[in-house]
Design a protein around this motif. Structure first.
Motif, PDB file in Angstrom:
ATOM      1  N   PRO A  30      41.068  40.491  37.100  1.00 50.11           N
ATOM      2  CA  PRO A  30      42.081  41.217  36.321  1.00 50.11           C
ATOM      3  C   PRO A  30      43.374  41.346  37.137  1.00 50.11           C
ATOM      4  O   PRO A  30      43.327  41.505  38.357  1.00 50.11           O
ATOM      5  CB  PRO A  30      41.434  42.602  36.115  1.00 50.11           C
ATOM      6  CG  PRO A  30      39.991  42.437  36.439  1.00 50.11           C
ATOM      7  CD  PRO A  30      39.863  41.276  37.373  1.00 50.11           C
ATOM      8  N   ASP A  31      44.512  41.299  36.470  1.00 52.36           N
ATOM      9  CA  ASP A  31      45.797  41.422  37.181  1.00 52.36           C
ATOM     10  C   ASP A  31      45.866  42.736  37.954  1.00 52.36           C
ATOM     11  O   ASP A  31      46.472  42.814  39.012  1.00 52.36           O
ATOM     12  CB  ASP A  31      46.970  41.373  36.191  1.00 52.36           C
ATOM     13  CG  ASP A  31      47.100  39.989  35.570  1.00 52.36           C
ATOM     14  OD1 ASP A  31      46.558  39.026  36.171  1.00 52.36           O
ATOM     15  OD2 ASP A  31      47.727  39.872  34.492  1.00 52.36           O
ATOM     16  N   LYS A  67      44.920  52.042  34.632  1.00 52.18           N
ATOM     17  CA  LYS A  67      45.699  50.857  34.233  1.00 52.18           C
ATOM     18  C   LYS A  67      44.777  49.622  34.141  1.00 52.18           C
ATOM     19  O   LYS A  67      44.836  48.853  33.189  1.00 52.18           O
ATOM     20  CB  LYS A  67      46.794  50.623  35.287  1.00 52.18           C
ATOM     21  CG  LYS A  67      47.951  49.818  34.769  1.00 52.18           C
ATOM     22  CD  LYS A  67      49.113  49.917  35.732  1.00 52.18           C
ATOM     23  CE  LYS A  67      49.838  48.587  35.729  1.00 52.18           C
ATOM     24  NZ  LYS A  67      50.527  48.302  36.952  1.00 52.18           N
ATOM     25  N   GLU A  81      43.603  47.160  30.851  1.00 51.46           N
ATOM     26  CA  GLU A  81      43.535  45.686  30.861  1.00 51.46           C
ATOM     27  C   GLU A  81      42.121  45.204  30.507  1.00 51.46           C
ATOM     28  O   GLU A  81      41.955  44.267  29.713  1.00 51.46           O
ATOM     29  CB  GLU A  81      43.947  45.177  32.248  1.00 51.46           C
ATOM     30  CG  GLU A  81      44.019  43.663  32.337  1.00 51.46           C
ATOM     31  CD  GLU A  81      44.318  43.169  33.760  1.00 51.46           C
ATOM     32  OE1 GLU A  81      44.657  43.979  34.656  1.00 51.46           O
ATOM     33  OE2 GLU A  81      44.171  41.937  33.965  1.00 51.46           O
ATOM     34  N   GLN A 120      41.327  45.259  26.831  1.00 50.68           N
ATOM     35  CA  GLN A 120      41.841  44.073  26.125  1.00 50.68           C
ATOM     36  C   GLN A 120      40.933  42.869  26.361  1.00 50.68           C
ATOM     37  O   GLN A 120      40.685  42.078  25.459  1.00 50.68           O
ATOM     38  CB  GLN A 120      43.273  43.732  26.591  1.00 50.68           C
ATOM     39  CG  GLN A 120      44.315  44.762  26.197  1.00 50.68           C
ATOM     40  CD  GLN A 120      44.241  45.098  24.703  1.00 50.68           C
ATOM     41  OE1 GLN A 120      44.125  44.215  23.848  1.00 50.68           O
ATOM     42  NE2 GLN A 120      44.258  46.389  24.388  1.00 50.68           N
ATOM     43  N   ARG A 121      40.480  42.746  27.581  1.00 46.06           N
ATOM     44  CA  ARG A 121      39.571  41.632  27.905  1.00 46.06           C
ATOM     45  C   ARG A 121      38.314  41.712  27.044  1.00 46.06           C
ATOM     46  O   ARG A 121      37.830  40.719  26.516  1.00 46.06           O
ATOM     47  CB  ARG A 121      39.141  41.690  29.375  1.00 46.06           C
ATOM     48  CG  ARG A 121      40.174  41.204  30.327  1.00 46.06           C
ATOM     49  CD  ARG A 121      39.598  41.157  31.722  1.00 46.06           C
ATOM     50  NE  ARG A 121      40.434  40.265  32.520  1.00 46.06           N
ATOM     51  CZ  ARG A 121      40.006  39.511  33.517  1.00 46.06           C
ATOM     52  NH1 ARG A 121      38.767  39.562  33.894  1.00 46.06           N
ATOM     53  NH2 ARG A 121      40.815  38.723  34.155  1.00 46.06           N
TER      54      ARG A 121
END
Ligand code: BJ8
Length: 428
Positions: free
Chosen positions: A41-42, A259, A263, A266-267
């Motif tokens: 993940p970013d 945060k 993410e 969404q994944r």
């Protein structure tokens, strides 16, 4: 690191040569372990940054806080109530104990057959390479297992250990045991008030509780997202978040975990994961894995499985349960803190049935296909509990593998062979 921290390390009294050697090992190990993973993940970039600055910027933050009169409390155990430390505007810091470092120095002070975690703490302290220890105004040693409580009698006199403070932890959860914990937390509260010259009142204690609860709630959110298939984050990355939990500024940490959870949400929605949908899902249970103890998770995840939870103090045993903040007096809030900490199901307790229940619940909720029980060699509490845990899980149809090891890399291939066989068993 973003700047030259050598003057700061010199002021802290670190042994620069040994410290350089430590960083020379840690940096490449981190890169090899974490940056080689696919589909990260970013949001993990934040944790990469924290780790790159774990002996730099974070220590500078601690030193700046100390210059403002704030106190740093170093600790080795999840039993230290961070709520109380925050109530006096102090900072909790996890102390280095997750690597085999200068074992020959540790073994001058301890028997060889001492667990790696205790030996690691001694190796770091004896060679002057832990900036968290050097920055700590008070070092808390918890009287939990026999190894720790006897080791502290020696540790407290090592050079570089400031103001050592031992805290008694009961061995049972009887009313007498809970009363002991209450008395010990009261004593710790007085200690914090003395060193900070601040008084703990209902307002600052409620704020401390809210901050730590937010941090734990973020970790609960992360844990629940890992129930998805395919798993949206690797076990290594999730373990890293659990490890950073003990070092980072609590508010910044909470924001960063939330945060990453946004993410991951969404994944999950998009069916995106870090491993194949059919990769065996493993729950780890047992001794804590402090930074940079990534040995077993690396073996598991490079053998085709994915880790979906950690029943560990660096994991859900440490973060489960929030502290109630409904009381109006310091007494009420202290009761709530004691209530929350008395639910920690460390293997030092006898009997300790809630731990087994927790392992089963986690296995079910995170859809684990099997449990790997991790015991550090010479850790009697977890190694002895491993047998009944394995028996009960197998009886419930949950395949279980017991691994007893230490921090050294010598048995990596041997463990890999056993883990691969276990994965084959799960795959059927
Ligand atoms: S609450 S698990 S962090 S004591 S591995 S030193 S038990 S011989 S670390 Fe722990 Fe607190 Fe319990 Fe958690 Fe002893 Fe075992 Fe070594 Fe251990």
């Amino acid at each position: 690191m973003s700047e030259d921290y050598r003057p700061m390390w010199t002021d802290l009294g670190l042994n620069l040569e040994a410290h350089d050697a430590l960083l020379g090992v840690l940096g490449p190990l981190y890169e090899q372990t974490f940056l080689s993973q696919q589909n990260r993940p970013d949001g993990m970039q934040y944790f990469d940054f924290v780790m790159s600055e774990v002996h730099g910027l974070r220590i500078k933050e601690l030193m700046d806080a100390k210059a403002e009169g704030r106190k740093v409390i170093g600790a080795f155990c999840t039993f230290v109530p961070e709520e109380l430390v925050l109530a006096v505007d102090g900072i909790c810091a996890g102390l280095c104990a997750g690597a085999e470092w200068a074992p020959e120095e540790a073994e001058k002070l301890l028997p060889r057959n001492t667990c790696a975690l205790i030996k690691g703490a001694f190796g770091f302290a004896a060679t002057g390479v832990c900036p968290y220890l050097a920055a700590s105004d008070v070092v808390v040693g918890e009287n939990t297992c026999d190894g720790k409580k006897k080791a502290w009698e020696i540790f407290k006199d090592l050079d570089g250990v400031n103001d050592f403070y031992a805290i008694d932890i009961p061995q049972t959860k009887s009313p007498e045991g809970i009363a002991l914990l209450r008395a010990e937390f009261e004593r710790f509260k007085t200690k914090l008030e003395e060193i900070s010259e601040k008084t703990i009142d209902a307002d600052n204690l409620k704020k401390g509780i809210a901050t730590v609860n937010a941090k734990r709630a973020a970790m609960h959110r992360l844990a629940r997202l890992r129930a998805a298939s395919p798993a949206p984050i690797s076990g290594l990355d999730a373990l890293l978040a659990n490890q950073v939990f003990f070092y980072d500024d609590p508010k910044r940490f909470t924001d960063s975990v939330n945060k990453i959870c946004d993410e991951l949400k969404q994944r999950v929605k998009g069916g995106l994961g870090v491993a194949d949908r059919d990769a065996p899902r493993i729950l780890i249970s047992g001794c804590p894995m402090a930074v940079p103890n990534w040995k077993l998770p690396t073996i598991i995840e490079t053998s085709g499985a994915v880790i979906v939870g950690e029943e560990s103090c660096v994991g859900e045993r440490g973060t489960q349960n929030l502290t109630a903040s409904t009381g109006d007096t310091v007494d009420d809030l202290m009761d709530a803190i004691v209530d929350r900490y008395s639910k920690i199901d460390c293997a030092i307790f006898t009997p300790n049935p809630s731990r087994l229940e927790h392992v089963k619940t986690m296995a079910r909720e995170y859809n684990a296909d099997g449990v790997v029980h991790y015991g550090l060699q010479f850790c009697a509490p977890y190694q002895i509990e491993a047998g009944p845990v394995e028996k009960a899980l197998e009886a419930d149809g949950i395949p279980t593998l017991r691994i007893d090891t230490d921090y050294s890399p010598e048995d990596v291939e041997q463990i890999r062979t056993r883990v691969e066989a276990f994965i084959e068993r799960i795959r059927g």
